[in-house]
Design an enzyme around this catalytic site. Structure first.
Site, PDB file in Angstrom:
ATOM      1  N   ASP A   7      48.116  53.660  29.629  1.00  0.00           N
ATOM      2  CA  ASP A   7      47.710  52.432  30.298  1.00  0.00           C
ATOM      3  C   ASP A   7      46.930  52.842  31.556  1.00  0.00           C
ATOM      4  O   ASP A   7      46.889  54.016  31.938  1.00  0.00           O
ATOM      5  CB  ASP A   7      48.917  51.535  30.608  1.00  0.00           C
ATOM      6  CG  ASP A   7      48.487  50.070  30.743  1.00  0.00           C
ATOM      7  OD1 ASP A   7      47.277  49.821  30.932  1.00  0.00           O
ATOM      8  OD2 ASP A   7      49.338  49.168  30.664  1.00  0.00           O
TER       9      ASP A   7
HETATM   10  C1  BGC Z   1      47.194  46.528  31.248  1.00  0.00           C
HETATM   11  C2  BGC Z   1      46.864  46.734  29.797  1.00  0.00           C
HETATM   12  C3  BGC Z   1      45.373  46.617  29.584  1.00  0.00           C
HETATM   13  C4  BGC Z   1      44.674  47.613  30.487  1.00  0.00           C
HETATM   14  C5  BGC Z   1      43.172  47.604  30.323  1.00  0.00           C
HETATM   15  C6  BGC Z   1      46.334  47.367  32.175  1.00  0.00           C
HETATM   16  O1  BGC Z   1      46.497  47.005  33.498  1.00  0.00           O
HETATM   17  O2  BGC Z   1      48.546  46.815  31.458  1.00  0.00           O
HETATM   18  O3  BGC Z   1      47.546  45.821  29.011  1.00  0.00           O
HETATM   19  O4  BGC Z   1      45.051  46.825  28.244  1.00  0.00           O
HETATM   20  O5  BGC Z   1      44.975  47.297  31.832  1.00  0.00           O
HETATM   21  O6  BGC Z   1      42.599  46.468  30.796  1.00  0.00           O
END
Ligand code: BGC
Length: 747
Positions: free
Chosen positions: A293
């Site tokens: 993530d």
């Molecule tokens: C979130 C994810 C997301 C990623 C990319 C993160 O802050 O937890 O769910 O896919 O950002 O945008």
């Protein structure tokens, strides 16, 4: 025959044999060379030509600019082979521009993989995933994901960071909005459907995208419902509750997973060898890749398991996180870690191999570009908009309808539409709305106006802000209600109150909205509350005092039209809650599939498991939802009184529409294993079917139970079906059920 002759003959035989062998070998080799190389051969051939820097480059994903363009540094990184993927960069023209650098100017011509959060639609926006799950119809999720995939891929996006399949038992957690609720069986069904919708059978085609099951794992168990927080979950509970939707996604062929932000039993999910390697790779044989993530690799430092970025890189990559999102630890320290023997080249190669494999499966090497002419015509097609309206309608849950307050007549003289969410298009768009635009959304007010007859007067009063503490708008709302025949009060949450980093410490209606509802209700006109929200809300007063409540979630592009369809009876609501609605935040965590305790609650006995101030039961149970018609579930039958642990049992019931309108019922099947070597939940969903019945129509619904439904992970962490008595419960929600028993015998 002389010895010389025998020798000559032997030599001739050997010669013939060698000739034959060479001929066969050449023939096979030629036919091999004519056959296209397999993905694995192409991956390995490419890998053999890569420098270490190029390998590390494939492991790097960087974020674009806020508006969907790439950053000024990206082309140069791509040219040097140092950037394998981006997120948020989208649009056919922009992605092609960066892709041209990869294909024309980089040494190895490895295409860039463009990722984006396409969660509940790309440009056509569907209801929030929690709402869609309330349809209890996974085929709808498959269809909406297919539209999202088609729009996204034609806009240059190859990869969506969806489905989010985190089980969420805590409505304070804002991200409950993004998943399918609290139940692993329902969650697995939606996970499977969404993966199928995004990827199809072959995600190299122009209308499909690579999917990503996230957040691996137990992110939804954040302590206190506070986002990013620590989780403590036993291995049994992981396997029983949190893993199943991921397993379903993997079995459905999902190409990628995302490692979560949270720490899991003291080991951060983005450095967790148990979940990333043992379970995912070894047990489940997952051959795609894991992306971290956003900066979750670097965050290992804050978690206190890595002293610096170098350690963080080693921990995450060694544990099985192949691609690093946004932070750049792999690239900065990969070479040094290799020299210091904290990382092996085999580990790096395996990571690169997994990423390249997926790029090949996506067809990017053969078709790296997106047709710029086709982009516009792929967006918001009439059939996509129609589907958005259909799904939004089928997602709605009728929570209360005393005295048949709903549906309303389209010819009513005057309607007061009141509330801060009534004309809020942003709330329909909700969080993670892809490339959706507020101006394309239909607000509830607009939907109602479009629905009623020309003679009906529709007045609107906002009544105040969703989060504000002013009551200045109340009087206008009260006056409007007084002048109208009916009041529709639209209250709930704004888009910024749901999704990531939107945890709440209360699940009450925010601001002074409850007082607004109370003031309007006090006018004495028939009043309907429409909830627009992304999580269960504690709405005890409303449930006790307002005659009709419609849970509309956050409905997407056509949310307002779908609300009007339901309010005025063009659509008969048939959704059911995919998550328990507690009475109060103090009851959380509250889910239907709890363990019994040694002292199950008893009203008359103080020393039982309950609260002093309120009942132990929820406000609305899991699986609950009403209809404008009535259904009768009866005549529960089992195909046999007993089965073996590997056997199959058919369970059936009759469901009849005993009302006067066509409508949908979701028949739900639960089981209980009352005596086992481990305490088992009081109920577990193991089957459901949504059926449409005409007035008077009766149908027998069948479910089949087998090993997959009856077993559990025992103390030795083995999946077992234990012989003994089982209970099976079938009904229209998790509380109103018919019950029967059967025996499971040893094989
Ligand atoms: C979130 C994810 C997301 C990623 C990319 C993160 O802050 O937890 O769910 O896919 O950002 O945008």
């Amino acid at each position: 025959m002389t010895a010389t002759k025998r020798h000559k003959r032997f030599k001739a035989q050997v010669f013939c044999f060698v000739c034959l062998f060479v001929a066969v070998f050449l023939a096979t080799a030629t036919s091999h060379s004519q056959r296209p190389a397999s993905v694995e051969q192409r991956v390995n051939a490419l890998l053999a030509r890569m420098t270490l820097a190029e390998k590390l480059g494939q492991l790097q994903q960087l974020d674009g600019e806020g508006n969907g363009t790439f950053r000024p540094e990206h082309p140069d990184l791509v040219r040097k082979g140092l950037l394998g993927s981006t997120l948020n960069v989208r649009g056919a023209q922009r992605t092609n521009q960066l892709q041209r650098v990869a294909m024309n100017e980089s040494r190895l011509k490895i295409p860039v993989l463009f990722g984006f959060d396409v969660i509940h639609g790309y440009r056509t926006i569907f209801p929030i995933p929690l709402g869609e799950a309330a349809s209890w119809d996974p085929s709808l999720a498959e269809r909406s994901a297919a539209v999202a995939a088609q729009e996204a891929r034609n806009s240059g996006v190859h990869w969506t960071f969806a489905p989010m399949v985190d089980i969420a038992r805590d409505p304070r957690w804002g991200r409950i909005t993004e998943g399918a609720g609290e139940d692993p069986f329902l969650g697995a069904a939606f996970a499977r459907a969404r993966v199928r919708g995004f990827q199809g059978n072959d995600y190299s085609t122009q209308d499909k995208v690579l999917a990503c099951a996230k957040h691996w794992v137990a992110y939804g168990a954040a302590e206190g419902g506070r986002d990013y927080n620590t989780t403590e979950v036993s291995e049994n509970t992981l396997r029983e509750i949190y893993f199943p939707p991921f397993k379903a996604a993997v079995d459905a062929g999902v190409g990628t997973l995302m490692s979560a932000f949270n720490s899991l039993n003291g080991v951060p999910a983005s450095a967790n060898t148990f979940t990333l390697t043992k379970v995912l790779r070894d047990e489940w044989k997952f051959d795609g890749f894991v992306v971290s993530d956003y900066t979750s690799v670097r965050e290992l430092i804050n978690h206190g398991v890595a002293g610096n970025e170098e350690d963080a890189a080693a921990m995450a990559l060694n544990a099985g996180v192949e691609m690093e999102m946004v932070s750049r630890s792999y690239n900065a320290f990969g070479q040094k870690l290799l020299q210091d023997k904290k990382l092996s080249i085999a580990t790096i190669d395996e990571a690169v191999r997994r990423i390249l494999r997926i790029k090949f499966r996506l067809g990017l090497f053969d078709r790296p570009y997106t047709d710029e002419a086709g982009e516009r015509s792929s967006l918001m097609r009439p059939e996509s908009i129609r589907l958005a309206r259909e799904i939004a309608g089928r997602s709605m849950v009728l929570l209360k309808n005393d005295r048949d307050t709903l549906p309303l007549s389209k010819n009513v003289g005057s309607i007061a539409v009141i509330g801060p969410l009534a004309d809020d298009r942003g709330a329909q768009l909700s969080c993670w709305a892809g490339d959706g635009k507020e101006e394309d959304m239909v607000s509830p007010l607009a939907g109602i106006r479009a629905k009623v007859s020309a003679q009906t007067k529709v007045g609107y009063a906002k009544g105040g802000d969703a989060k504000g503490d002013s009551s200045a708008g109340f009087q206008e709302a009260i006056n409007l209600a007084k002048q109208s025949d009916v009041a529709i009060v639209v209250v709930g949450e704004t888009a910024d109150m749901v999704g990531e980093a939107a945890s709440r410490s209360t699940i009450d209606l925010p601001g002074r909205q409850l007082e607004l509802v109370q003031a309007v209700q006090a006018v004495g006109k028939p009043t309907v509350v429409v909830l627009v929200n992304g999580r269960p809300l504690s709405i005890g007063w409303i449930a006790g005092n307002v005659p009709a409540i419609l849970e509309s979630w956050m409905g997407g592009s056509q949310g307002g039209n779908a609300i009007a369809d339901v309010l005025f009876g063009d659509v008969n609501p048939g959704g059911k809650l995919p998550v328990t609605f507690p009475r109060s935040v103090g009851q959380i965590p509250m889910h239907y599939n709890y363990l019994n305790t040694g002292r199950p609650p008893e009203a008359e006995n103080k020393y039982t498991s309950k609260y002093l101030e309120m009942p132990w039961t929820p406000l609305y149970p899991f699986g609950f939802g009403l209809s404008y018609t009535k259904f009768k579930v009866s005549n529960l039958q089992l195909s046999a009184p007993s089965i073996t642990a590997n056997g199959k049992l058919t369970v059936s019931v009759e469901v009849e529409n005993v009302g006067r309108r066509a409508g949908d019922e979701v028949v739900q099947l639960y089981i209980r294993d009352p005596v086992a070597t481990m305490s088992r939940p009081v109920k577990e969903l193991k089957g459901f079917q949504r059926v449409t019945l005409q007035p008077g129509e009766k149908r027998r619904i069948q479910f089949v139970l087998d090993r997959e439904h009856l077993g559990f992970w025992n103390r030795a962490m083995r999946y077992v079906v234990e012989p003994g008595e089982f209970r099976v419960m079938v009904g229209s929600n998790s509380v109103d059920v018919l019950e029967a028993k059967f025996q499971v015998t040893t094989n």
